[in-house]
Design an enzyme around this catalytic site. Structure first.
Site, PDB file in Angstrom:
ATOM      1  N   LEU A  60     -10.254  -8.410 -12.566  1.00  0.00           N
ATOM      2  CA  LEU A  60     -11.250  -7.189 -12.569  1.00  0.00           C
ATOM      3  C   LEU A  60     -11.972  -7.716 -14.034  1.00  0.00           C
ATOM      4  O   LEU A  60     -11.838  -8.424 -15.192  1.00  0.00           O
ATOM      5  CB  LEU A  60     -11.336  -6.083 -12.813  1.00  0.00           C
ATOM      6  CG  LEU A  60     -10.833  -5.614 -10.637  1.00  0.00           C
ATOM      7  CD1 LEU A  60     -10.276  -3.654 -10.928  1.00  0.00           C
ATOM      8  CD2 LEU A  60     -11.749  -6.647 -10.284  1.00  0.00           C
TER       9      LEU A  60
ATOM     10  N   ASP B 204      -3.796  -4.332 -18.534  1.00  0.00           N
ATOM     11  CA  ASP B 204      -2.764  -3.272 -18.453  1.00  0.00           C
ATOM     12  C   ASP B 204      -2.771  -2.556 -20.416  1.00  0.00           C
ATOM     13  O   ASP B 204      -2.028  -2.068 -20.582  1.00  0.00           O
ATOM     14  CB  ASP B 204      -1.536  -3.703 -18.399  1.00  0.00           C
ATOM     15  CG  ASP B 204      -1.492  -4.729 -16.909  1.00  0.00           C
ATOM     16  OD1 ASP B 204      -1.785  -3.871 -16.271  1.00  0.00           O
ATOM     17  OD2 ASP B 204      -0.808  -5.587 -16.896  1.00  0.00           O
TER      18      ASP B 204
ATOM     19  N   ARG C 107      -4.945  -8.162  -8.154  1.00  0.00           N
ATOM     20  CA  ARG C 107      -6.603  -9.332  -8.376  1.00  0.00           C
ATOM     21  C   ARG C 107      -6.857  -8.880 -10.029  1.00  0.00           C
ATOM     22  O   ARG C 107      -7.772  -7.459 -10.416  1.00  0.00           O
ATOM     23  CB  ARG C 107      -7.636  -9.437  -8.226  1.00  0.00           C
ATOM     24  CG  ARG C 107      -8.543 -10.245  -8.541  1.00  0.00           C
ATOM     25  CD  ARG C 107      -9.080 -10.701  -6.843  1.00  0.00           C
ATOM     26  NE  ARG C 107      -9.926 -11.964  -7.373  1.00  0.00           N
ATOM     27  CZ  ARG C 107     -10.187 -12.811  -8.115  1.00  0.00           C
ATOM     28  NH1 ARG C 107      -8.463 -13.720  -7.683  1.00  0.00           N
ATOM     29  NH2 ARG C 107     -11.019 -13.965  -7.564  1.00  0.00           N
TER      30      ARG C 107
ATOM     31  N   GLY D 258       0.489  -1.289   0.480  1.00  0.00           N
ATOM     32  CA  GLY D 258      -0.019   0.032   0.293  1.00  0.00           C
ATOM     33  C   GLY D 258       0.685   1.085  -0.397  1.00  0.00           C
ATOM     34  O   GLY D 258       0.435   2.804   0.819  1.00  0.00           O
ATOM     35  N   SER D 259       2.247   1.401  -0.282  1.00  0.00           N
ATOM     36  CA  SER D 259       2.621   1.970  -0.508  1.00  0.00           C
ATOM     37  C   SER D 259       2.181   3.935  -1.316  1.00  0.00           C
ATOM     38  O   SER D 259       2.082   4.660  -0.735  1.00  0.00           O
ATOM     39  CB  SER D 259       4.334   2.222  -0.533  1.00  0.00           C
ATOM     40  OG  SER D 259       4.309   2.181  -2.206  1.00  0.00           O
TER      41      SER D 259
ATOM     42  N   HIS E 139       0.507   1.024 -13.518  1.00  0.00           N
ATOM     43  CA  HIS E 139       1.080   0.380 -13.504  1.00  0.00           C
ATOM     44  C   HIS E 139       2.395   0.434 -13.574  1.00  0.00           C
ATOM     45  O   HIS E 139       3.199   1.162 -14.492  1.00  0.00           O
ATOM     46  CB  HIS E 139       0.780  -0.326 -14.845  1.00  0.00           C
ATOM     47  CG  HIS E 139       1.529  -1.919 -16.053  1.00  0.00           C
ATOM     48  ND1 HIS E 139       0.899  -3.166 -14.943  1.00  0.00           N
ATOM     49  CD2 HIS E 139       2.647  -2.085 -16.502  1.00  0.00           C
ATOM     50  CE1 HIS E 139       2.002  -3.885 -15.345  1.00  0.00           C
ATOM     51  NE2 HIS E 139       2.896  -3.309 -16.532  1.00  0.00           N
TER      52      HIS E 139
HETATM   53  C1  GAR Z   1       3.099  -1.338  -7.520  1.00  0.00           C
HETATM   54  O1  GAR Z   1       4.839  -0.824  -7.848  1.00  0.00           O
HETATM   55  C2  GAR Z   1       2.474  -0.864  -8.519  1.00  0.00           C
HETATM   56  O2  GAR Z   1       2.639   0.049  -9.442  1.00  0.00           O
HETATM   57  C3  GAR Z   1       2.622  -2.233  -8.544  1.00  0.00           C
HETATM   58  O3  GAR Z   1       2.614  -3.006  -7.665  1.00  0.00           O
HETATM   59  C4  GAR Z   1       3.258  -2.268  -6.599  1.00  0.00           C
HETATM   60  C5  GAR Z   1       2.426  -2.097  -5.630  1.00  0.00           C
HETATM   61  O4  GAR Z   1       3.146  -1.554  -4.256  1.00  0.00           O
HETATM   62  N1  GAR Z   1       0.836  -2.536  -9.215  1.00  0.00           N
HETATM   63  C6  GAR Z   1       0.742  -3.648 -10.162  1.00  0.00           C
HETATM   64  O5  GAR Z   1       1.364  -4.400 -10.684  1.00  0.00           O
HETATM   65  C7  GAR Z   1      -0.649  -3.738 -11.264  1.00  0.00           C
HETATM   66  N2  GAR Z   1      -0.340  -4.928 -11.537  1.00  0.00           N
HETATM   67  P1  GAR Z   1       2.732  -1.073  -3.346  1.00  0.00           P
HETATM   68  O6  GAR Z   1       1.132  -2.124  -2.651  1.00  0.00           O
HETATM   69  O7  GAR Z   1       3.676  -0.589  -2.629  1.00  0.00           O
HETATM   70  O8  GAR Z   1       1.998   0.459  -3.767  1.00  0.00           O
END
Ligand code: GAR
Length: 210
Positions: free
Chosen positions: A93, A145, A91, A12-13, A109
């Protein structure tokens, strides 16, 4: 200000960077709900402490994707959500859910789309030998994507990079880019029109960069 939900699956950053941006009273989105398909997602604890409602829907408890998405859709509607922000939501959708939120759901992404869709994007970039990599914010469409692009940020790939060093460099840009791109959408500065993004002239600089 649109009532906005953040959907996460883990750390969740990106959610934290969005909540930080929204501490400014002028920020054009109101984050009211954090939802996760993983009840143990650390980000949910942070969201609750920041005063958001939380919704934990364990996808393993649902018979199929459609049932999970129906519960998610009901939860979003129960909270009067206008805008959905996917932030590390891992996940896929269903097309029905995506169509219901068309133009009102965005994703970040970790690659310069249309390169490197799917997972392990930093490994994909290293394997391809690209010298520039980055992140993309896009409207969500049924194809994974593949949605129309709202904003991107690029970083160099250094000769000594590994997956972790490259991921960290991209993540720093994600934390800058996503709050700006969500603000653009929430304020009407970028909107989906068919399969294109229409930008309000005053919303982006002369070079279209955020
Ligand atoms: C992030 O790098 C985001 O871009 C990626 O997951 C990470 C989540 O980090 N998202 C994907 O790959 C979506 N398919 P976070 O939980 O620290 O925000």
């Amino acid at each position: 200000r649109p009532r906005t939900a953040i959907l996460i699956s883990g750390r969740g950053s990106n959610m934290v960077s969005l909540l930080k941006a929204a501490e400014d009273p002028a920020y054009p989105a109101s984050f009211v709900l954090a939802a996760s398909n993983r009840p143990e997602a650390p980000g949910l604890v942070h969201a609750a402490s920041a005063g958001l409602a939380t919704l934990a829907l364990d996808h393993r408890a649902f018979p199929d994707r459609a049932a999970f998405d129906a519960a998610l859709d009901a939860g979003l509607r129960a909270h009067g959500i206008d805008l959905v922000v996917l932030a590390g939501f891992m996940r896929v959708l269903t097309p029905g859910f995506v169509e219901a939120w068309a133009g009102r759901m965005v994703n970040i992404h970790p690659s310069l789309l249309p390169l490197f869709r799917g997972t392990h994007t930093h490994a994909q970039a290293l394997a391809a030998g690209v010298r520039l990599h980055g992140c993309t914010v896009h409207f969500v469409v049924p194809e994974l994507d593949a949605g129309p692009i709202i904003a991107q940020a690029a970083v160099p790939v250094r000769p000594d990079d590994d997956e972790d060093s490259l991921a960290a460099r991209v993540l720093a840009q994600e934390h800058r880019l996503y709050p700006a791109a969500v603000a653009l959408v929430a304020s009407g500065g970028a909107r989906l029109d068919g399969d294109r993004v229409v930008f309000a002239a005053e919303a982006v600089g002369g070079d279209g960069a955020l």
